[in-house]
Write a protein that holds these residues in place. Structure first.
Motif, PDB file in Angstrom:
ATOM      1  N   GLY A  14       1.119  -1.214   0.258  1.00  0.00           N
ATOM      2  CA  GLY A  14       0.032   0.152  -0.065  1.00  0.00           C
ATOM      3  C   GLY A  14       0.750   1.213  -0.087  1.00  0.00           C
ATOM      4  O   GLY A  14       0.106   2.278   0.320  1.00  0.00           O
ATOM      5  N   SER A  15       2.305   1.672  -0.338  1.00  0.00           N
ATOM      6  CA  SER A  15       2.767   2.361  -0.050  1.00  0.00           C
ATOM      7  C   SER A  15       2.724   3.094  -1.494  1.00  0.00           C
ATOM      8  O   SER A  15       2.859   4.277  -1.539  1.00  0.00           O
ATOM      9  N   ARG A  16       2.786   2.557  -2.308  1.00  0.00           N
ATOM     10  CA  ARG A  16       2.017   3.268  -3.735  1.00  0.00           C
ATOM     11  C   ARG A  16       1.381   3.637  -4.055  1.00  0.00           C
ATOM     12  O   ARG A  16       0.793   4.691  -4.788  1.00  0.00           O
ATOM     13  N   PHE A  17       0.135   2.529  -4.100  1.00  0.00           N
ATOM     14  CA  PHE A  17      -1.750   2.831  -3.760  1.00  0.00           C
ATOM     15  C   PHE A  17      -2.032   2.629  -2.945  1.00  0.00           C
ATOM     16  O   PHE A  17      -1.619   1.026  -2.676  1.00  0.00           O
ATOM     17  N   ALA A  18      -3.178   2.911  -2.227  1.00  0.00           N
ATOM     18  CA  ALA A  18      -3.574   2.702  -1.076  1.00  0.00           C
ATOM     19  C   ALA A  18      -5.734   1.595  -2.247  1.00  0.00           C
ATOM     20  O   ALA A  18      -5.531   2.549  -2.710  1.00  0.00           O
ATOM     21  N   PRO A  19      -5.713   1.233  -1.078  1.00  0.00           N
ATOM     22  CA  PRO A  19      -5.240   0.568  -0.253  1.00  0.00           C
ATOM     23  C   PRO A  19      -4.187  -0.366  -0.303  1.00  0.00           C
ATOM     24  O   PRO A  19      -4.117  -1.059  -1.227  1.00  0.00           O
ATOM     25  N   GLY A  20      -3.705  -0.737   0.881  1.00  0.00           N
ATOM     26  CA  GLY A  20      -2.919  -2.446   1.490  1.00  0.00           C
ATOM     27  C   GLY A  20      -3.217  -3.342   0.562  1.00  0.00           C
ATOM     28  O   GLY A  20      -4.970  -3.449   1.452  1.00  0.00           O
ATOM     29  N   ALA A  21      -2.982  -4.323   0.758  1.00  0.00           N
ATOM     30  CA  ALA A  21      -3.635  -6.026   0.449  1.00  0.00           C
ATOM     31  C   ALA A  21      -4.304  -5.509  -0.578  1.00  0.00           C
ATOM     32  O   ALA A  21      -5.591  -6.003  -0.325  1.00  0.00           O
ATOM     33  N   MET A  22      -4.808  -5.010  -1.781  1.00  0.00           N
ATOM     34  CA  MET A  22      -5.884  -5.234  -2.643  1.00  0.00           C
ATOM     35  C   MET A  22      -5.750  -5.840  -3.247  1.00  0.00           C
ATOM     36  O   MET A  22      -6.702  -6.065  -3.496  1.00  0.00           O
ATOM     37  N   GLY A  23      -4.477  -6.338  -3.557  1.00  0.00           N
ATOM     38  CA  GLY A  23      -4.815  -8.025  -4.418  1.00  0.00           C
ATOM     39  C   GLY A  23      -6.161  -9.513  -3.700  1.00  0.00           C
ATOM     40  O   GLY A  23      -6.807 -10.000  -4.131  1.00  0.00           O
ATOM     41  N   SER A  24      -5.242  -9.237  -2.505  1.00  0.00           N
ATOM     42  CA  SER A  24      -6.084 -10.251  -2.074  1.00  0.00           C
ATOM     43  C   SER A  24      -7.535 -10.378  -1.551  1.00  0.00           C
ATOM     44  O   SER A  24      -8.018 -10.672  -1.586  1.00  0.00           O
ATOM     45  N   GLN A  25      -7.756  -8.358  -1.095  1.00  0.00           N
ATOM     46  CA  GLN A  25      -8.945  -8.324  -1.111  1.00  0.00           C
ATOM     47  C   GLN A  25      -9.889  -8.389  -1.901  1.00  0.00           C
ATOM     48  O   GLN A  25     -11.127  -9.101  -2.265  1.00  0.00           O
ATOM     49  N   ALA A  26      -9.404  -7.964  -3.513  1.00  0.00           N
ATOM     50  CA  ALA A  26     -10.003  -8.333  -4.681  1.00  0.00           C
ATOM     51  C   ALA A  26     -10.524  -9.180  -4.766  1.00  0.00           C
ATOM     52  O   ALA A  26     -11.666 -10.179  -4.968  1.00  0.00           O
ATOM     53  N   PHE A  27      -9.279 -10.654  -5.084  1.00  0.00           N
ATOM     54  CA  PHE A  27      -9.605 -11.836  -4.244  1.00  0.00           C
ATOM     55  C   PHE A  27     -11.031 -12.708  -3.884  1.00  0.00           C
ATOM     56  O   PHE A  27     -11.746 -13.091  -3.990  1.00  0.00           O
ATOM     57  N   ALA A  28     -10.833 -12.101  -2.476  1.00  0.00           N
ATOM     58  CA  ALA A  28     -11.716 -12.170  -1.987  1.00  0.00           C
ATOM     59  C   ALA A  28     -12.922 -11.706  -1.542  1.00  0.00           C
ATOM     60  O   ALA A  28     -13.852 -12.633  -2.043  1.00  0.00           O
ATOM     61  N   SER A  29     -13.215 -10.531  -2.653  1.00  0.00           N
ATOM     62  CA  SER A  29     -14.660 -10.532  -2.337  1.00  0.00           C
ATOM     63  C   SER A  29     -14.950 -10.413  -3.984  1.00  0.00           C
ATOM     64  O   SER A  29     -16.232  -9.980  -4.401  1.00  0.00           O
ATOM     65  N   GLY A  30     -14.415 -10.941  -4.808  1.00  0.00           N
ATOM     66  CA  GLY A  30     -14.671 -11.152  -5.989  1.00  0.00           C
ATOM     67  C   GLY A  30     -14.461  -9.878  -7.099  1.00  0.00           C
ATOM     68  O   GLY A  30     -15.387  -9.936  -7.584  1.00  0.00           O
ATOM     69  N   LEU A  31     -14.307  -8.726  -6.240  1.00  0.00           N
ATOM     70  CA  LEU A  31     -14.871  -7.619  -7.189  1.00  0.00           C
ATOM     71  C   LEU A  31     -13.728  -6.692  -6.932  1.00  0.00           C
ATOM     72  O   LEU A  31     -12.542  -6.127  -5.986  1.00  0.00           O
ATOM     73  N   LEU A  32     -12.984  -5.332  -8.032  1.00  0.00           N
ATOM     74  CA  LEU A  32     -12.281  -4.332  -8.246  1.00  0.00           C
ATOM     75  C   LEU A  32     -12.894  -3.344  -8.025  1.00  0.00           C
ATOM     76  O   LEU A  32     -12.908  -2.945  -8.837  1.00  0.00           O
ATOM     77  N   PRO A  33     -13.299  -2.396  -7.073  1.00  0.00           N
ATOM     78  CA  PRO A  33     -13.726  -1.170  -6.910  1.00  0.00           C
ATOM     79  C   PRO A  33     -12.813  -0.215  -8.472  1.00  0.00           C
ATOM     80  O   PRO A  33     -12.059  -0.387  -8.225  1.00  0.00           O
TER      81      PRO A  33
END
Length: 415
Positions: A131-150
């Motif tokens: 999350g140092s270049r783009f927020a939020p951190g853990a972006m990829g795993s969050q998208a995987f778990a939710s099935g959504l790329l906001p």
């Protein structure tokens, strides 16, 4: 399953050195921030290594990268091992990379021994954990778990002006791997990571069995006042956002951590406009990182932050806005998975101790998808997010061995 697999510590150390050379800094660390050219080079190297062992490769719309060693039944959900390859701007060689390369060593150990597993074992390289270049951190795993790329993520901008959506497309396009949809069923998730704290090294304990991850809340605070001449503007005529920021910061530094040993409060970024030495600022923006293992206490800390900033802004006649950048509630891993890791490590004659993770990891999101466990290994002086970060080879080997043994336990028990 056939022969008994074992890791090769020399191979693991060679891989760690090769990946540390990608984005190497003069002080011995690594600058390989998410979705940069360095990140793409590291992914390409891993894909080449996977191809040399016959592992299949694919990626998803969040640029998460998956390497698969097939099992006997392709219809069974795979066991997933994962971590990340992106770093802080002045990061170390081991944060994230050790977890990915240890997972790859596990796949190679299974392959070397000719193990016929009942289900596939996959490695996930998660996008933008730091999350140092783009927020939020853990972006990829969050998208995987939710099935959504906001959609709002795609328009996020890095400090260098790069747009997230463009960087995702460039990263995905840099690899020949096919792109699949976000998310798929998994049997369980295991992640090895350095502790990023001093406890395990201090106790000379090679394996930390993570029982859970404390909650993390990131806030962006903006105070707007009125720019004025530093030499001619008396106190009564000032609307000074720096004064308001300093007042709020002092109050929070005085109260948050000193009154609760489990609380964590950090101001990591401050921006002042117009940034002139002889001008009262027009605006001050800063970030706050709050952490606590208790969700109710974390919510109370947020209220405390908002109240301190509100009072300080009122005293300085400044406008205040606060919004959340990241909200990760605390997570507790299943006791069955905690015991599985303990028993697996003990089978390899590795001493263990239970520990709560102070840092967030991709596992916090995977825990929503399947039974999840984390393994920690010690790092020197507890230093991380720092070019001086170091993990002794014998501790890296111990952590990877524990990951292998836990993998074998899951393959035997999770059907």
């Amino acid at each position: 399953m056939s022969g008994r697999p074992a890791i090769r510590p020399d191979r693991l150390q060679d891989r760690l050195a090769r990946f540390a050379a990608i984005g190497a800094t003069p002080k011995g660390g690594v600058d390989r921030q998410a979705l940069t050219q360095g990140d793409r080079q590291a992914r390409a190297l891993l894909v080449d290594l996977a191809g040399s062992r016959g592992f299949s490769v694919r990626q998803d719309a969040a640029a998460n990268l998956f390497l698969r060693r097939p099992g006997e039944d392709a219809d069974l959900p795979p066991l997933l091992l994962g971590s990340h390859l992106d770093t802080q701007p002045t990061g170390g060689r081991f944060d994230g990379a050790l977890g990915v390369l240890a997972a790859f060593e596990v796949l190679e150990a299974l392959e070397d021994a000719g193990v016929s597993a009942p289900r596939s074992v996959e490695i996930a390289v998660w996008t933008n954990e730091e999350g140092s270049r783009f927020a939020p951190g853990a972006m990829g795993s969050q998208a995987f778990a939710s099935g959504l790329l906001p959609a709002e993520w795609l328009d996020a901008r890095a400090s260098d002006g790069a747009r997230l959506g463009d960087e995702l497309a460039a990263t995905i396009g840099s690899l020949p791997a096919p792109v699949t949809s976000l998310g798929f069923p998994i049997a369980a998730y295991l992640e090895l990571h350095i502790e990023q704290g001093p406890v395990l090294e201090r106790e000379n304990t090679p394996i930390g069995v993570v029982t859970g991850i404390q909650g993390t809340l990131w806030l962006a605070v903006e105070l707007e006042g009125r720019a004025a001449h530093a030499g001619t503007t008396p106190l009564d005529f000032r609307q000074d956002p720096m004064r308001a920021a300093a007042t709020a910061m002092a109050e929070l530094y005085r109260t948050v951590m000193p009154t609760d040993p489990d609380a964590r409060f950090t101001i990591g970024r401050i921006e002042v406009q117009p940034g002139s030495i002889n001008s009262v600022p027009e605006s001050v923006r800063f970030t706050i990182d709050l952490r606590h293992p208790d969700a109710a206490v974390l919510a109370g800390l947020e209220r405390q932050v908002r109240a301190a900033c509100k009072n300080a802004s009122a005293d300085s006649a400044c406008r205040l806005s606060i919004h959340r950048l990241l909200d990760m509630p605390p997570i507790v891993f299943p006791e069955t998975m905690v015991r599985l890791v303990e028993e697996s490590a003990q089978r390899a004659k590795l001493a263990t101790r239970r520990i709560v993770s102070g840092a967030f990891h991709d596992a916090v999101h995977l825990a929503r998808c399947a039974p999840t466990a984390m393994i920690f290994c010690p790092c020197r002086d507890g230093i991380s997010h720092n070019e001086a970060e170091h993990v002794e080879p014998h501790f890296a080997a111990a952590g990877t061995t524990a990951l292998l043994e836990a993998t074998l336990s899951v393959l035997a028990r999770v059907r």
